[in-house]
Motif scaffolding. Structure first.
Motif, PDB file in Angstrom:
ATOM      1  N   HIS A  41      -3.152  -3.350  -7.494  1.00  0.00           N
ATOM      2  CA  HIS A  41      -2.418  -3.628  -6.261  1.00  0.00           C
ATOM      3  C   HIS A  41      -2.872  -2.683  -5.146  1.00  0.00           C
ATOM      4  CE1 HIS A  41       1.162  -4.977  -3.940  1.00  0.00           C
ATOM      5  NE2 HIS A  41       1.081  -3.752  -3.437  1.00  0.00           N
ATOM      6  N   SER A  42      -2.944  -1.399  -5.434  1.00  0.00           N
ATOM      7  CA  SER A  42      -3.318  -0.415  -4.413  1.00  0.00           C
ATOM      8  C   SER A  42      -4.758  -0.602  -3.951  1.00  0.00           C
ATOM      9  CB  SER A  42      -3.118   1.003  -4.944  1.00  0.00           C
ATOM     10  OG  SER A  42      -1.752   1.263  -5.184  1.00  0.00           O
TER      11      SER A  42
ATOM     12  N   SER B 273      -3.253   5.679 -12.696  1.00  0.00           N
ATOM     13  CA  SER B 273      -1.955   5.020 -12.730  1.00  0.00           C
ATOM     14  C   SER B 273      -0.844   6.051 -12.848  1.00  0.00           C
ATOM     15  CB  SER B 273      -1.878   4.049 -13.913  1.00  0.00           C
ATOM     16  OG  SER B 273      -1.991   4.759 -15.136  1.00  0.00           O
TER      17      SER B 273
ATOM     18  N   HIS C 107       3.307   5.416 -13.132  1.00  0.00           N
ATOM     19  CA  HIS C 107       4.421   4.475 -13.070  1.00  0.00           C
ATOM     20  C   HIS C 107       5.549   4.938 -13.983  1.00  0.00           C
ATOM     21  CE1 HIS C 107       2.682   3.088 -16.845  1.00  0.00           C
ATOM     22  NE2 HIS C 107       1.542   2.853 -16.204  1.00  0.00           N
TER      23      HIS C 107
ATOM     24  N   SER D 298       3.139   4.291  -3.782  1.00  0.00           N
ATOM     25  CA  SER D 298       3.788   3.286  -4.614  1.00  0.00           C
ATOM     26  C   SER D 298       3.200   1.927  -4.225  1.00  0.00           C
ATOM     27  CB  SER D 298       5.307   3.302  -4.419  1.00  0.00           C
ATOM     28  OG  SER D 298       5.640   3.031  -3.075  1.00  0.00           O
ATOM     29  N   ASP D 299       3.657   0.874  -4.855  1.00  0.00           N
ATOM     30  CA  ASP D 299       3.116  -0.448  -4.524  1.00  0.00           C
ATOM     31  C   ASP D 299       3.394  -0.820  -3.069  1.00  0.00           C
ATOM     32  OD1 ASP D 299       2.028  -0.796  -7.001  1.00  0.00           O
ATOM     33  OD2 ASP D 299       3.613  -2.104  -7.753  1.00  0.00           O
TER      34      ASP D 299
ATOM     35  N   ASP E 264      11.357   3.931  -6.448  1.00  0.00           N
ATOM     36  CA  ASP E 264      10.015   3.867  -7.024  1.00  0.00           C
ATOM     37  C   ASP E 264       9.714   5.200  -7.708  1.00  0.00           C
ATOM     38  OD1 ASP E 264       9.022   1.303  -6.475  1.00  0.00           O
ATOM     39  OD2 ASP E 264       8.573   1.837  -4.396  1.00  0.00           O
TER      40      ASP E 264
ATOM     41  N   CYS F  47      -1.076   5.992  -8.283  1.00  0.00           N
ATOM     42  CA  CYS F  47      -0.432   4.778  -7.792  1.00  0.00           C
ATOM     43  C   CYS F  47       0.197   3.998  -8.941  1.00  0.00           C
ATOM     44  CB  CYS F  47      -1.426   3.898  -7.047  1.00  0.00           C
ATOM     45  SG  CYS F  47      -2.910   3.500  -7.983  1.00  0.00           S
ATOM     46  N   GLU F  48       1.201   3.168  -8.611  1.00  0.00           N
ATOM     47  CA  GLU F  48       1.898   2.376  -9.620  1.00  0.00           C
ATOM     48  C   GLU F  48       0.967   1.398 -10.318  1.00  0.00           C
ATOM     49  OE1 GLU F  48       6.178   1.016  -9.042  1.00  0.00           O
ATOM     50  OE2 GLU F  48       5.505   1.285  -6.975  1.00  0.00           O
ATOM     51  N   ASP F  49       0.278   0.603  -9.541  1.00  0.00           N
ATOM     52  CA  ASP F  49      -0.604  -0.431 -10.065  1.00  0.00           C
ATOM     53  C   ASP F  49      -1.953  -0.291  -9.361  1.00  0.00           C
ATOM     54  OD1 ASP F  49      -2.033  -2.798 -10.574  1.00  0.00           O
ATOM     55  OD2 ASP F  49      -0.212  -3.996 -10.752  1.00  0.00           O
TER      56      ASP F  49
END
Length: 277
Positions: free
Chosen positions: A41-42, A57, A59, A84-85, A93, A36-38
């Motif tokens: 956040h996820s 991570s 990204h 993704s976020d 993304d 995941c990106e962040d």
């Protein structure tokens, strides 16, 4: 012999966490790892639905190195879920590098359907959706932005825009074509969702000097002249479309190609073709 794993691309909600699909939740629970990106956040989504799969991570700054690591995991038999976020991974993304690496390595790639800010904005805008293009994030330079908007004059354009630049982008569009129909879609599916529709000139005036917040999808409809056919005489463009269709091309995609090359309206070309067939 170890059975190779696979990659599962999982779209996540663009705002409202209840928009996640049952298949996505199942895939996230069954995966060996979620890229995941962040991770912070996820984790909000995963905690909401009690998903405990480990996160790593992935990204734009570590995409290539992490892709190699994840491919090695899949070659060892693991299943990797990619998120993704918000929305569909790869659509403006990270993710293209990982998918490309999986394809090159002969690993399976499964993409699950789900939320997309692009399609939500297109549907809610009320603008023509027969022929449209996605422009990603609009360019910052006025000259490049003018080129993008002019190139899409015969079709609907859907693009992401920063709240800090929406006023400037609308001003550029208003200078190019003040009557162009526009919808500014802000915070889609969230508590403060707002869709403002109007002409480029009207919205440029509305947003001038405003402190806009939130995520924005800008939808720009076809120019009025393009909707009416661009020029009074579609002759050469229509003949080119007929030739392409006679050669086996599908009418709608062919109309889009001819429109981009000639400046004629794609909708008008398609309508003229079907009326005379």
């Amino acid at each position: 012999m170890t059975t190779p794993g696979r990659l599962v691309v999982c779209p996540t909600p663009i705002g409202n966490l209840e928009d996640v699909t049952l298949r996505v939740l199942s895939a996230l629970r069954d995966a060996d790892v979620i890229a995941c990106e962040d991770t912070r956040h996820s984790k909000r989504l995963l905690d909401r639905y009690s998903v405990t799969t480990p996160l790593v991570s992935y990204h734009e700054h570590n995409e290539r190195a992490r892709a190699n690591e994840l491919v090695a995991r899949m070659q060892g038999g693991q299943t990797v879920a990619l998120v993704s976020d918000a929305g569909m991974p790869l659509v403006s993304d990270p993710g293209a590098v990982l998918v490309g690496a999986c394809v090159a390595a002969g690993l399976g790639v499964e993409v699950l359907p789900g939320p997309s800010a692009v399609l939500v904005a297109l549907a809610v805008s009320g603008l023509p959706s027969e022929v449209w293009r996605f422009g990603g994030f609009l360019p910052r330079k006025a000259g490049e932005l003018t080129g993008v908007l002019a190139a899409a004059s015969g079709e609907t354009l859907v693009a992401f825009e920063s709240p800090r630049r929406i006023a400037a982008s609308l001003a550029v569009l208003a200078a190019l074509d003040p009557d162009r129909p526009v919808a500014v879609c802000r915070e889609l599916t969230k508590f403060y969702e707002e869709v403002v529709r109007g002409t480029a000139a009207g919205l440029a005036e509305r947003y001038a000097g405003q402190d806009v917040k939130g995520e924005i999808v800008l939808v720009v409809g076809p120019a009025a002249a393009a909707e009416d056919g661009g020029q009074a005489d579609l002759g050469p463009a229509l003949q080119a479309l007929r030739d392409l269709v006679a050669a086996g091309a599908k009418p709608r995609p062919a109309a889009k190609v001819v429109a981009s090359l000639t400046g004629a309206g794609a909708n008008a070309l398609y309508a003229a073709l079907t009326e005379r067939r």
